[in-house]
Scaffold this motif. Structure first.
Motif, PDB file in Angstrom:
ATOM      1  N   ALA A   1      -6.941   8.878  -2.093  1.00 44.80           N
ATOM      2  CA  ALA A   1      -6.670   8.409  -3.448  1.00 44.80           C
ATOM      3  C   ALA A   1      -5.283   7.786  -3.477  1.00 44.80           C
ATOM      4  O   ALA A   1      -4.402   8.195  -2.737  1.00 44.80           O
ATOM      5  CB  ALA A   1      -6.729   9.585  -4.424  1.00 44.80           C
ATOM      6  N   PRO A   2      -5.083   6.760  -4.330  1.00 42.16           N
ATOM      7  CA  PRO A   2      -3.764   6.159  -4.406  1.00 42.16           C
ATOM      8  C   PRO A   2      -2.734   7.202  -4.834  1.00 42.16           C
ATOM      9  O   PRO A   2      -3.025   8.064  -5.666  1.00 42.16           O
ATOM     10  CB  PRO A   2      -3.922   5.080  -5.478  1.00 42.16           C
ATOM     11  CG  PRO A   2      -5.378   4.909  -5.674  1.00 42.16           C
ATOM     12  CD  PRO A   2      -6.050   6.168  -5.237  1.00 42.16           C
ATOM     13  N   LEU A   3      -1.564   7.100  -4.238  1.00 35.86           N
ATOM     14  CA  LEU A   3      -0.492   8.034  -4.570  1.00 35.86           C
ATOM     15  C   LEU A   3       0.039   7.734  -5.961  1.00 35.86           C
ATOM     16  O   LEU A   3       0.424   6.609  -6.241  1.00 35.86           O
ATOM     17  CB  LEU A   3       0.647   7.810  -3.581  1.00 35.86           C
ATOM     18  CG  LEU A   3       0.962   8.920  -2.600  1.00 35.86           C
ATOM     19  CD1 LEU A   3       2.095   8.477  -1.721  1.00 35.86           C
ATOM     20  CD2 LEU A   3       1.306  10.171  -3.340  1.00 35.86           C
TER      21      LEU A   3
ATOM     22  N   ASP B   1       0.837  -1.191   0.000  1.00 38.97           N
ATOM     23  CA  ASP B   1       0.000   0.000   0.000  1.00 38.97           C
ATOM     24  C   ASP B   1       0.880   1.252   0.000  1.00 38.97           C
ATOM     25  O   ASP B   1       1.600   1.495   0.963  1.00 38.97           O
ATOM     26  CB  ASP B   1      -0.880  -0.054   1.259  1.00 38.97           C
ATOM     27  CG  ASP B   1      -1.697   1.214   1.436  1.00 38.97           C
ATOM     28  OD1 ASP B   1      -1.733   2.027   0.480  1.00 38.97           O
ATOM     29  OD2 ASP B   1      -2.286   1.387   2.509  1.00 38.97           O
ATOM     30  N   PRO B   2       0.851   2.054  -1.066  1.00 39.79           N
ATOM     31  CA  PRO B   2       1.722   3.232  -1.109  1.00 39.79           C
ATOM     32  C   PRO B   2       1.328   4.300  -0.083  1.00 39.79           C
ATOM     33  O   PRO B   2       2.098   5.213   0.182  1.00 39.79           O
ATOM     34  CB  PRO B   2       1.548   3.759  -2.539  1.00 39.79           C
ATOM     35  CG  PRO B   2       0.270   3.185  -3.012  1.00 39.79           C
ATOM     36  CD  PRO B   2       0.061   1.896  -2.282  1.00 39.79           C
ATOM     37  N   ASP B   3       0.137   4.186   0.499  1.00 41.82           N
ATOM     38  CA  ASP B   3      -0.278   5.168   1.506  1.00 41.82           C
ATOM     39  C   ASP B   3       0.083   4.750   2.924  1.00 41.82           C
ATOM     40  O   ASP B   3      -0.189   5.476   3.869  1.00 41.82           O
ATOM     41  CB  ASP B   3      -1.795   5.383   1.421  1.00 41.82           C
ATOM     42  CG  ASP B   3      -2.138   6.379   0.327  1.00 41.82           C
ATOM     43  OD1 ASP B   3      -1.304   7.267   0.073  1.00 41.82           O
ATOM     44  OD2 ASP B   3      -3.206   6.257  -0.274  1.00 41.82           O
TER      45      ASP B   3
ATOM     46  N   PRO C   1       1.806   4.656   6.154  1.00 38.94           N
ATOM     47  CA  PRO C   1       2.705   5.698   6.659  1.00 38.94           C
ATOM     48  C   PRO C   1       3.990   5.100   7.235  1.00 38.94           C
ATOM     49  O   PRO C   1       4.112   4.896   8.430  1.00 38.94           O
ATOM     50  CB  PRO C   1       1.882   6.367   7.763  1.00 38.94           C
ATOM     51  CG  PRO C   1       0.950   5.301   8.235  1.00 38.94           C
ATOM     52  CD  PRO C   1       0.687   4.394   7.067  1.00 38.94           C
ATOM     53  N   ILE C   2       4.955   4.845   6.374  1.00 36.72           N
ATOM     54  CA  ILE C   2       6.199   4.221   6.831  1.00 36.72           C
ATOM     55  C   ILE C   2       7.332   4.740   5.963  1.00 36.72           C
ATOM     56  O   ILE C   2       7.150   4.979   4.766  1.00 36.72           O
ATOM     57  CB  ILE C   2       6.068   2.681   6.767  1.00 36.72           C
ATOM     58  CG1 ILE C   2       7.223   1.992   7.489  1.00 36.72           C
ATOM     59  CG2 ILE C   2       5.970   2.188   5.334  1.00 36.72           C
ATOM     60  CD1 ILE C   2       6.993   0.507   7.704  1.00 36.72           C
TER      61      ILE C   2
ATOM     62  N   ARG D   1      -1.382  19.271   2.859  1.00 35.55           N
ATOM     63  CA  ARG D   1      -0.692  18.235   3.606  1.00 35.55           C
ATOM     64  C   ARG D   1       0.526  18.757   4.349  1.00 35.55           C
ATOM     65  O   ARG D   1       0.807  18.385   5.470  1.00 35.55           O
ATOM     66  CB  ARG D   1      -0.268  17.107   2.678  1.00 35.55           C
ATOM     67  CG  ARG D   1      -0.686  15.775   3.202  1.00 35.55           C
ATOM     68  CD  ARG D   1       0.226  14.709   2.699  1.00 35.55           C
ATOM     69  NE  ARG D   1       1.544  14.863   3.309  1.00 35.55           N
ATOM     70  CZ  ARG D   1       2.611  14.290   2.865  1.00 35.55           C
ATOM     71  NH1 ARG D   1       2.536  13.564   1.800  1.00 35.55           N
ATOM     72  NH2 ARG D   1       3.762  14.456   3.467  1.00 35.55           N
TER      73      ARG D   1
ATOM     74  N   ARG E   1       2.102  11.378   8.790  1.00 31.81           N
ATOM     75  CA  ARG E   1       2.465  10.201   8.003  1.00 31.81           C
ATOM     76  C   ARG E   1       3.665   9.507   8.624  1.00 31.81           C
ATOM     77  O   ARG E   1       4.274   8.652   8.016  1.00 31.81           O
ATOM     78  CB  ARG E   1       2.783  10.600   6.563  1.00 31.81           C
ATOM     79  CG  ARG E   1       1.587  11.118   5.802  1.00 31.81           C
ATOM     80  CD  ARG E   1       1.867  11.131   4.315  1.00 31.81           C
ATOM     81  NE  ARG E   1       1.929   9.759   3.805  1.00 31.81           N
ATOM     82  CZ  ARG E   1       2.302   9.479   2.568  1.00 31.81           C
ATOM     83  NH1 ARG E   1       2.661  10.406   1.749  1.00 31.81           N
ATOM     84  NH2 ARG E   1       2.321   8.227   2.146  1.00 31.81           N
TER      85      ARG E   1
ATOM     86  N   GLY F   1       6.093   4.953   0.126  1.00 36.05           N
ATOM     87  CA  GLY F   1       5.149   5.067  -0.976  1.00 36.05           C
ATOM     88  C   GLY F   1       5.514   6.123  -2.000  1.00 36.05           C
ATOM     89  O   GLY F   1       4.966   6.159  -3.085  1.00 36.05           O
TER      90      GLY F   1
ATOM     91  N   ARG G   1      -4.136   9.332  11.254  1.00 40.90           N
ATOM     92  CA  ARG G   1      -3.720   9.179   9.858  1.00 40.90           C
ATOM     93  C   ARG G   1      -3.792  10.512   9.116  1.00 40.90           C
ATOM     94  O   ARG G   1      -3.022  10.769   8.193  1.00 40.90           O
ATOM     95  CB  ARG G   1      -4.608   8.159   9.132  1.00 40.90           C
ATOM     96  CG  ARG G   1      -4.341   6.712   9.492  1.00 40.90           C
ATOM     97  CD  ARG G   1      -2.964   6.226   9.061  1.00 40.90           C
ATOM     98  NE  ARG G   1      -2.727   6.242   7.637  1.00 40.90           N
ATOM     99  CZ  ARG G   1      -3.012   5.237   6.810  1.00 40.90           C
ATOM    100  NH1 ARG G   1      -3.574   4.142   7.277  1.00 40.90           N
ATOM    101  NH2 ARG G   1      -2.726   5.319   5.534  1.00 40.90           N
TER     102      ARG G   1
ATOM    103  N   ARG H   1       7.173  19.783  -1.664  1.00 42.40           N
ATOM    104  CA  ARG H   1       6.146  19.041  -2.372  1.00 42.40           C
ATOM    105  C   ARG H   1       4.874  19.865  -2.403  1.00 42.40           C
ATOM    106  O   ARG H   1       4.597  20.619  -1.482  1.00 42.40           O
ATOM    107  CB  ARG H   1       5.870  17.704  -1.679  1.00 42.40           C
ATOM    108  CG  ARG H   1       6.949  16.695  -1.953  1.00 42.40           C
ATOM    109  CD  ARG H   1       6.719  15.476  -1.115  1.00 42.40           C
ATOM    110  NE  ARG H   1       6.845  15.797   0.296  1.00 42.40           N
ATOM    111  CZ  ARG H   1       6.330  15.063   1.252  1.00 42.40           C
ATOM    112  NH1 ARG H   1       5.642  13.997   0.951  1.00 42.40           N
ATOM    113  NH2 ARG H   1       6.496  15.388   2.502  1.00 42.40           N
TER     114      ARG H   1
ATOM    115  N   GLU I   1      -4.847  13.288   0.470  1.00 47.43           N
ATOM    116  CA  GLU I   1      -4.035  12.318  -0.223  1.00 47.43           C
ATOM    117  C   GLU I   1      -4.395  10.896   0.156  1.00 47.43           C
ATOM    118  O   GLU I   1      -4.301   9.980  -0.662  1.00 47.43           O
ATOM    119  CB  GLU I   1      -2.585  12.575   0.140  1.00 47.43           C
ATOM    120  CG  GLU I   1      -1.628  11.978  -0.834  1.00 47.43           C
ATOM    121  CD  GLU I   1      -0.242  12.400  -0.430  1.00 47.43           C
ATOM    122  OE1 GLU I   1       0.181  13.466  -0.887  1.00 47.43           O
ATOM    123  OE2 GLU I   1       0.371  11.696   0.342  1.00 47.43           O
ATOM    124  N   THR I   2      -4.811  10.681   1.428  1.00 45.21           N
ATOM    125  CA  THR I   2      -5.090   9.307   1.841  1.00 45.21           C
ATOM    126  C   THR I   2      -6.298   8.732   1.120  1.00 45.21           C
ATOM    127  O   THR I   2      -6.499   7.538   1.116  1.00 45.21           O
ATOM    128  CB  THR I   2      -5.372   9.228   3.349  1.00 45.21           C
ATOM    129  OG1 THR I   2      -6.342  10.210   3.660  1.00 45.21           O
ATOM    130  CG2 THR I   2      -4.115   9.468   4.150  1.00 45.21           C
TER     131      THR I   2
END
Lengths: 259, 318
Positions: free
Chosen positions: B304-306, A91-93, A95-96, B281, B220, A142, B216, B295, B301-302
């Motif tokens: 939708a896929p990045l 998962d690219p979201d 948080p890591i 963000r 991040r 991500g 969340r 950026r 952002e959470t």
């Protein structure tokens, strides 16, 4: 090659509960040796790697890892083997950061009660330097490119200081710089005495990095030094029904090249 | 009534002090466990556990009075955690089937409660909680249940996060998926037990899910999620109790405490969401990535896929 093998398979078979599997595996990998695992899609390459990891049941033969028979030796196995999964579906979201992902490679040595210390942070930094990503350590995982993520996962595998490294299609979808970086890393691992088993469609890369080749298609077709195994007959037998061209330097398997 | 009275002096009254103590412990634990619920996407299992706990509460109440609530709920919750872990591993994803099983357990609970002398009062306490009327001898069991959940989560936290991020990788590194899932589901179940006794089974889910969702939105950074969620839940519980007290005593409008707490949680979530929307963000996530590259602000952002971002010059060599 006088060292005792890190991995030894004797007539081994690994079978999914559903029935699909791979059999007739006879293979020794010595420290510092790299072996390419080659076969068409669905030939059981991933099954073999997961069998070595203990994720797919062994249904015949014997396995030895680090000189220890594989039965009930989960702890020994997990201290020795690291795995780089195929195009990991992450998962690219999540948080890591990159360095936190690499630190996961240290967890198995820490167990439940200890938290990472100075030695672990040094190992993570070293692994990131090895794959050339130390400048991106704090970047969210991500936000890395696909190739950088793959190299990050390789760093995670390295951080666990394996004696046997298993890689499942690590070159898939890599651009040239990332591909070169991966080849360099694998070569330096071999110099450090790490045994490598890498599944790939990329026969040219097998020549660049590997000493030996195992051809599989549900069963082991052939196994030996690269130049002896890469014959037109062997490849055609392995990739049955697929048109194959081979010359002194290159092998072209339509539909498998460049993926 | 002054603001200080509501925020501080009110809690010197014994029942308000007990409510605050239990809520603060529970909030911190629910915040920590809730982050894992969020990262693993276990909202549905959490919802299932709130239903599974209900017959346990009911049977405990009928058999042992209010002292039977925590033991009854604990047994039912742990059984529910086992059952849901098994359903999940067996690949039974039919939401309808699970929903049928869970509403069945809820109806069993209602039937059991109907056998008690004070049907309406008992049902109301189970559904909507009774945070203001927790007897002194129930404080310790509730705190203990919460702390066991916290300990179970804390001991396995590294491995839980590894599994949440990369389940096959975690298995390949020798972690038992079954053991980790059982521990986490049991921890969720214990939070549900403690929360059901305070804010009620119908509102438990807010305590487990809102703080994690807020964290969340705010950060991040992995290890900041836990303190942020715990702090949000603790402050929300405190303000919720204080608000309920102020309005009930000051304005004479009898506000149910559990629902007021949940209302404050949701309001807090809305404020954070709005703040994130307005600031972008970068405004809330204070520390820039190591490259120092700026950026663009990206709003939600959470949701939708990045999209893969260009490498910004560092390390890639393209």
């Amino acid at each position: 090659m006088t060292d005792s093998p890190v991995l030894r398979l004797v007539d081994a078979a690994f079978t999914h509960p559903g029935g699909a599997g791979v059999e007739g595996l006879r293979l020794d990998i010595a420290p510092g040796e790299a072996v390419a695992l080659i076969g068409p899609n669905g030939a059981g390459k991933s099954t073999l790697l997961k069998g070595i990891l203990g994720l797919v049941p062994r249904t015949a033969g014997t396995i030895e890892i680090g000189g220890v028979p594989g039965d009930a030796q989960a702890h020994a196995r997990h201290g020795i083997v690291s795995f780089l999964p195929q195009s990991a579906d992450l998962d690219p979201d999540f948080p890591i950061s990159l360095e936190q992902v690499v630190m996961q490679g240290r967890y198995r040595g820490l167990g439940l009660f200890r938290w990472p210390g100075r030695v672990d942070r040094a190992a993570v930094r070293h692994a990131l330097e090895t794959v050339g990503l130390d400048s991106l350590a704090a970047r969210p995982f991500g936000e890395l490119s696909g190739g950088q993520r793959q190299r990050g996962l390789l760093a995670r595998a390295l951080a666990s200081e394996p004696r046997l490294l298993l890689l499942d299609e690590p070159f898939n979808g890599l651009d040239q710089p990332n591909r070169d970086a991966l080849v360099d890393t694998l070569r330096s691992l071999k110099r450090d005495g790490v045994a490598v088993l890498v599944s790939t469609h990329d026969l040219e890369l097998a020549r660049l990095v590997c000493d030996s080749v195992v051809l599989v298609n549900r069963t082991q077709v052939s196994c030996g030094p690269v130049d002896e195994v890469f014959t037109l007959g062997n490849i055609q037998e392995c990739f049955e029904g697929v048109e194959v061209e081979i010359d002194e330097h290159t092998v072209v398997v339509p539909g498998h090249e460049g993926r | 009534m002054s603001l200080t009275d509501a925020l501080f002096a009110a809690f010197s009254i014994p029942f308000m002090g007990r409510a605050l103590l239990v809520m603060l412990v529970l909030a911190v634990v629910a915040g920590v466990v809730g982050v894992l619920v969020n990262l693993r996407g276990l909202e549905f299992i959490s919802d299932g556990l709130t239903h599974a706990v209900f017959p346990g509460l009911a049977i405990g109440l009928v058999m042992g009075g209010t002292a039977g609530l925590v033991p009854g709920a604990t047994i039912a919750a742990l059984a529910g955690a086992l059952a849901l872990t098994w359903l999940d591993r067996a690949g039974i994803t039919a939401d309808a089937a699970i929903a049928i099983v869970l509403t069945a357990t809820f109806s069993i609970g209602v039937i059991v409660v109907s056998m008690s002398d004070d049907y309406a009062g008992a049902l109301e306490a189970l559904l909507f909680g009774r945070v203001l009327t927790i007897p002194p001898d129930e404080v310790l069991p509730l705190v203990l249940v919460s702390l066991i959940a916290l300990a179970a989560t804390g001991l396995t936290l590294k491995q839980q996060l590894f599994r949440a991020f990369d389940a096959p990788g975690s298995r390949a590194a020798g972690n038992s998926a079954l053991a980790l899932d059982l521990v986490l589901n049991a921890a969720i179940a214990l939070v549900v037990v403690a929360a059901a006794s305070t804010i009620g089974t119908l509102l438990v889910l807010a305590l487990l899910i809102v703080p994690g969702a807020v964290a969340r939105l705010v950060t991040r950074r992995l290890w900041w999620l836990f303190p942020v969620a715990a702090l949000f839940a603790a402050v929300g519980s405190w303000l919720g109790l204080a608000t309920g007290f102020a309005i009930s005593v000051g304005a004479g409008v009898d506000l149910p405490a559990g629902a007021t707490i949940v209302g404050v949680f949701v309001l807090g979530y809305a404020v954070v969401l709005l703040g994130r929307f307005l600031l972008g963000r970068g405004g809330l996530d204070t520390r820039a990535p190591s490259s120092g590259a700026t950026r663009p602000a990206e709003g939600f952002e959470t949701l939708a896929p990045l999209a893969p971002q260009p490498a910004e010059g560092a390390g890639e060599g393209r």
